[in-house]
Design an enzyme around this catalytic site. Structure first.
Site, short mmCIF file in Angstrom:
data_model
loop_
_atom_site.label_atom_id
_atom_site.label_comp_id
_atom_site.label_asym_id
_atom_site.label_seq_id
_atom_site.Cartn_x
_atom_site.Cartn_y
_atom_site.Cartn_z
N THR A 268 8.30 -12.40 -3.07
CA THR A 268 9.68 -11.97 -2.78
C THR A 268 9.89 -11.76 -1.28
O THR A 268 11.03 -11.77 -0.81
CB THR A 268 10.02 -10.65 -3.49
OG1 THR A 268 9.04 -9.68 -3.14
CG2 THR A 268 10.05 -10.81 -4.99
N ALA B 93 -9.93 -13.02 -1.31
CA ALA B 93 -9.85 -12.43 -2.65
C ALA B 93 -8.44 -12.00 -2.99
O ALA B 93 -8.19 -11.53 -4.09
CB ALA B 93 -10.79 -11.24 -2.73
N SER C 105 -5.89 -9.54 1.40
CA SER C 105 -5.41 -9.68 2.79
C SER C 105 -6.44 -9.29 3.85
O SER C 105 -6.13 -8.55 4.78
CB SER C 105 -4.15 -8.85 3.01
OG SER C 105 -3.11 -9.42 2.30
N SER C 106 -7.63 -9.82 3.70
CA SER C 106 -8.63 -9.59 4.74
C SER C 106 -8.15 -10.17 6.07
O SER C 106 -8.42 -9.62 7.14
CB SER C 106 -9.97 -10.20 4.35
OG SER C 106 -9.81 -11.57 4.06
N ASP D 240 1.80 -8.76 4.03
CA ASP D 240 0.43 -8.32 4.25
C ASP D 240 0.32 -7.48 5.53
O ASP D 240 -0.36 -6.45 5.56
CB ASP D 240 -0.51 -9.53 4.32
CG ASP D 240 -0.31 -10.45 3.14
OD1 ASP D 240 0.25 -10.00 2.14
OD2 ASP D 240 -0.72 -11.63 3.22
C1 GLA Z 1 0.56 -13.77 0.41
C2 GLA Z 1 1.47 -13.84 1.63
C3 GLA Z 1 2.55 -12.77 1.56
C4 GLA Z 1 3.30 -12.81 0.23
C5 GLA Z 1 2.32 -12.87 -0.94
C6 GLA Z 1 3.00 -13.11 -2.24
O1 GLA Z 1 -0.16 -12.58 0.38
O2 GLA Z 1 0.69 -13.68 2.79
O3 GLA Z 1 3.43 -12.93 2.65
O4 GLA Z 1 4.20 -13.88 0.21
O5 GLA Z 1 1.34 -13.89 -0.76
O6 GLA Z 1 3.86 -12.07 -2.58
#
Ligand code: GLA
Length: 395
Positions: free
Chosen positions: A47, A138, A141-142, A187
């Site tokens: 989103t 994984a 968001s590393s 992230d």
């Molecule tokens: C990844 C992207 C985010 C977001 C998510 C899905 O983590 O880096 O910006 O779009 O996917 O919600």
């Protein structure tokens, strides 16, 4: 998930050790130390780039960096990096940053420097020691954790003094322009704006962010499918499908479409594009419902929204995979289950589960065992605690 967890002390210990290791490697003290956490996306999938809303948490796993300028570097242009966990060294010149080597971890740092330069900020030569305990590839968001930890350092080294939103945007620009992943801002914002014991509610139209208390009685469990996701191909395709829907519906963003309005215009969209839009529009509605459930302390309702989100990922957005579907199915059969879904970009990565606190340990054990039996893969289910966002210390 209470604020009783002693994160500060923990952070200090890990950073103190990092400072010592920096001294051993580079023969002087670091001047800057930073820490930036990974994140779990809890509700609101894909989103962010549709100007929608998301509920996420920063987790008690983070990237940490010790750094210092290096005025003695060869002609003031050479930066040295060392990744403690991977035992890997990188050296690059500040006037030779256009050599993005596919898949290399230093891209996340070189790409940031390029963006600082584009904004008119000059980064001096520096040495840095990098470490972290966010599981790689994984879905936690590393990479954003590394980017935000490094952005805090670069911000100070270049004296840019950016706001948190500008920092998040620099991280996103690095992903979009240098790495080639057309990701949104979720992230980076989650890494910067986390708060212990709280969820983060982000609005990607107004860029307002609020922390929302997590009612007591449940914890988040994350399990790693070990299916590696690739956010540069399928992610970009999903984004293009959303853009097609926006063009045909004649709106600014999918944020502007309600589930009812989308139903009325269904016939105007290709089936695939309709289902992609249906997911995003449904997710934005589920985030609003989720906020209401949290405000009422209704964890059962919140868990159901998480499972509904997964079902939509599976059937509409097609960004799940059989292994994550299996994890959600296993979860449903276990005591303490409130809800589960894929978290993050998708196509692999992790599932996140909402579990009643008294069952959390047994839930992790049973989920790990059942997944191992069926796939032969160790998913190491873990209880993750909502932690504070990124921070910088002058040493
Ligand atoms: C990844 C992207 C985010 C977001 C998510 C899905 O983590 O880096 O910006 O779009 O996917 O919600």
């Amino acid at each position: 998930m209470g604020p009783e967890m002693k994160f500060d002390r923990q952070q200090d210990d890990a950073l103190t050790e990092l400072a010592v290791l920096f001294g051993q490697r580079y023969g002087r003290k670091p001047t800057l130390l930073s820490r930036a956490p990974g994140r779990l996306e809890i509700l609101g999938n894909h989103t962010d780039y549709n100007e929608g809303t998301v509920l996420s948490v920063a987790i008690d796993r983070a990237a940490r960096i010790a750094a210092a300028p290096n005025p003695d570097a060869k002609d003031g242009m050479v930066c040295r990096l060392y990744d403690i966990k991977g035992h890997s060294t990188r050296e690059f010149r500040l006037d030779d940053l256009d050599n993005c080597r596919r898949g290399d971890w230093s891209n996340y740092i070189k790409g940031l420097i390029v963006e600082f330069n584009l904004q008119g900020f000059k980064v001096p030569a520096f040495d840095a020691l990098v470490t972290g305990d966010v599981p790689l590839s994984a879905g936690m968001s590393s990479s954003a954790a590394l980017e935000m930890s490094m952005t805090l350092i670069l911000d100070r080294l270049s004296d840019a003094r950016l706001t948190w939103l500008e920092m998040a945007k620099i991280g996103q620009a690095c992903e979009n322009n240098y790495i080639g992943a057309h990701t949104g801002l979720l992230d980076q914002i989650s890494s910067l704006k986390g708060k212990a014991g709280q969820l983060i509610y982000s609005d990607f139209r107004s860029f307002s962010v609020a922390n929302v208390p997590m009612p007591s009685g449940a914890v988040f469990v994350a399990a790693n499918s070990k299916i590696k996701h690739n956010l540069t191909n399928e992610y970009n395709e999903r984004r293009e499908a959303c853009e097609e829907a926006v063009r045909i519906l004649g709106v600014k963003a999918l944020r502007d479409v309600s589930p009812e309005q989308l139903e009325q215009r269904k016939g105007d969209l290709r089936d695939m594009v309709y289902r992609r839009a249906c997911h995003v529009v449904g997710e934005i509605a589920r985030v609003a419902d989720g906020q209401a459930a949290l405000a009422n302390g209704d964890l059962t309702a919140f868990g159901k929204l998480m499972t509904a989100s997964h079902e939509s990922s599976r059937s509409n957005f097609e960004n799940s995979c059989p292994e994550i579907d299996m994890m959600v199915e296993i979860g449903r059969t276990l005591p303490g289950f409130l809800g589960a879904r894929i978290s993050g970009g998708g196509f692999g990565g992790i599932s996140v589960h909402l579990v009643q606190t008294p069952f959390a340990e047994s839930y992790c054990a049973a989920l790990g065992k059942a997944y191992l039996q069926r796939t032969g893969i160790d998913s190491s289910p873990m209880i993750l605690t909502a932690a504070d966002g990124a921070a910088l210390w002058e040493a």
